[in-house]
Design an enzyme around this catalytic site. Structure first.
Site, PDB file in Angstrom:
ATOM      1  N   TYR A 195       0.828  -1.207   0.000  1.00 15.27           N
ATOM      2  CA  TYR A 195       0.000   0.000   0.000  1.00 15.27           C
ATOM      3  C   TYR A 195       0.860   1.253   0.000  1.00 15.27           C
ATOM      4  O   TYR A 195       1.989   1.256   0.492  1.00 15.27           O
ATOM      5  CB  TYR A 195      -0.992   0.003   1.169  1.00 15.27           C
ATOM      6  N   TRP A 237      -2.764  -2.570  -2.985  1.00 19.41           N
ATOM      7  CA  TRP A 237      -2.640  -3.680  -3.916  1.00 19.41           C
ATOM      8  C   TRP A 237      -2.550  -4.947  -3.048  1.00 19.41           C
ATOM      9  O   TRP A 237      -1.463  -5.400  -2.697  1.00 19.41           O
ATOM     10  CB  TRP A 237      -1.392  -3.531  -4.782  1.00 19.41           C
ATOM     11  N   ARG A 238      -3.709  -5.507  -2.702  1.00 21.51           N
ATOM     12  CA  ARG A 238      -3.720  -6.616  -1.742  1.00 21.51           C
ATOM     13  C   ARG A 238      -4.675  -7.738  -2.153  1.00 21.51           C
ATOM     14  O   ARG A 238      -4.858  -8.696  -1.402  1.00 21.51           O
ATOM     15  CB  ARG A 238      -4.121  -6.089  -0.356  1.00 21.51           C
ATOM     16  N   ASN A 296     -12.687  -1.506  13.044  1.00 18.86           N
ATOM     17  CA  ASN A 296     -11.816  -0.879  12.047  1.00 18.86           C
ATOM     18  C   ASN A 296     -12.430  -0.984  10.648  1.00 18.86           C
ATOM     19  O   ASN A 296     -11.798  -1.501   9.710  1.00 18.86           O
ATOM     20  CB  ASN A 296     -10.429  -1.518  12.081  1.00 18.86           C
ATOM     21  N   ALA A 330      -2.564   5.412  14.825  1.00 24.13           N
ATOM     22  CA  ALA A 330      -2.940   5.966  16.132  1.00 24.13           C
ATOM     23  C   ALA A 330      -3.808   4.972  16.900  1.00 24.13           C
ATOM     24  O   ALA A 330      -3.540   4.659  18.065  1.00 24.13           O
ATOM     25  CB  ALA A 330      -3.674   7.287  15.946  1.00 24.13           C
ATOM     26  N   GLY A 331      -4.856   4.454  16.236  1.00 25.24           N
ATOM     27  CA  GLY A 331      -5.734   3.493  16.890  1.00 25.24           C
ATOM     28  C   GLY A 331      -5.055   2.169  17.171  1.00 25.24           C
ATOM     29  O   GLY A 331      -5.325   1.529  18.202  1.00 25.24           O
ATOM     30  N   ASP A 332      -4.151   1.750  16.297  1.00 21.37           N
ATOM     31  CA  ASP A 332      -3.444   0.477  16.490  1.00 21.37           C
ATOM     32  C   ASP A 332      -2.533   0.545  17.715  1.00 21.37           C
ATOM     33  O   ASP A 332      -2.487  -0.399  18.518  1.00 21.37           O
ATOM     34  CB  ASP A 332      -2.605   0.137  15.261  1.00 21.37           C
TER      35      ASP A 332
END
Length: 307
Positions: free
Chosen positions: A86, A101-102, A165, A256-258
């Site tokens: 990404y 790209w996943r 998420n 931030a959330g992670d």
């Protein structure tokens, strides 16, 4: 030693610096959470669970996991696919946008490499964490096996933590996400959503609406992140509102959330009270958003977190 397994995807991160040079690293919400939990609580056995390929990028990704002192026993190298990629771009206010790209990433095949031995080896875990991105990435036909695994873990006394998420582009429809999230809520012991998750997916913007939505589920610990403003925590019938100190120098809000999730879960496993856990987790997030990229320099993060 407390054992934690965090399930998800780690991708090659490409980020253009102010010098115009493209910098590369590795990141993904569950991986980021694992890294920050290990940094905050090095005494905990933090395992990252995913699928990698046999290519040179997978080699480098595994090396990053080793450098982060993660336990990599649940990193499968059996896939013929490569890790996802990404590109992250940030504006002047530190807000980010992504290109991914996943679609054919190795992590999508994770459940195809999880056998009975792997599941039984997770029975001694204190906690297993997964996210809405973890769910979205797994091939739809493999999700029943994922839910069967989580049910067995819960039946064996493992605490399950979930962060919705929600990312609309990862799902075929909002209905698909709602159906999968419903299954997650039914199993979840610790729920770590943001108000934005409920706003985007269910049209719920008020705290009272969110609490009412969660009430039918047997969620033991509910931690609602209200952006940069505050955190609401509900433990049983006790609701706590904890303000967050503003950060002036916001460089990049990625992760931030992670980082909040990782430090919060680590603190709770270490026996810290909710107020202490939220305070430390908020401090971690405040540090992270003052640096570019998802993973901050380790020495600086640890030094500032322990000040």
């Amino acid at each position: 030693m407390q054992k934690v397994v965090l399930i998800g995807e780690c991708m090659l991160e490409l980020r253009e610096g102010k010098d115009g040079v493209m910098h590369q690293s590795f990141a993904g919400d569950a991986y980021n959470t694992a890294v920050y939990q290990k940094r905050g609580f090095p005494e905990q056995n933090v395992c990252f669970m995913s699928a990698l390929g046999k290519d040179v990028v997978s080699d480098k990704l595994l090396h990053h996991c080793q450098q982060a002192s993660l336990n990599n026993q649940y990193l499968s190298r059996k896939s013929e696919q490569n890790p996802g990629v990404y590109l992250v771009q940030t504006d002047d206010q530190g807000e980010r946008s992504f290109l991914y790209w996943r679609e054919n990433s190795a992590a999508r095949q994770l459940m195809r490499f999880v056998d009975e031995g792997v599941i039984e080896s997770m029975f001694d875990s204190d906690l297993v964490f997964f996210s809405g991105i973890s769910l979205a990435v797994i091939h739809p036909q493999d999700r029943p096996a994922f839910w069967a695994m989580l049910k067995r873990l819960k039946a064996n006394g493992v605490t399950l933590a979930f962060d919705p998420n929600y990312r609309p582009r990862l799902w075929r429809s909002p209905k698909e996400a709602q159906e999968q999230f419903h299954l997650a809520y039914e199993l979840t012991d610790i729920l770590l959503p943001g108000i934005d998750d409920f706003s985007q997916l269910y049209g719920l913007t008020q705290l009272s609406e969110i609490l009412e939505f969660c009430q039918p589920y047997d969620i033991h610990e509910l931690v609602i992140k209200n952006g940069a403003n505050s955190v609401y925590c509900q433990l049983g019938s006790n609701l706590i509102h904890l303000p967050i100190a503003p950060v002036e120098n916001v460089v990049d809000t990625t992760s931030a959330g992670d980082s909040f999730n990782g430090v919060y879960l680590g603190a709770r496993l270490a026996g810290k009270e909710i107020e202490h856990a939220v305070s430390l987790a908020s401090k971690a997030a405040a540090i992270v958003i003052q640096y570019p990229g998802a993973i901050t320099p380790e020495a600086e993060f640890k030094q500032r977190l322990n000040q």
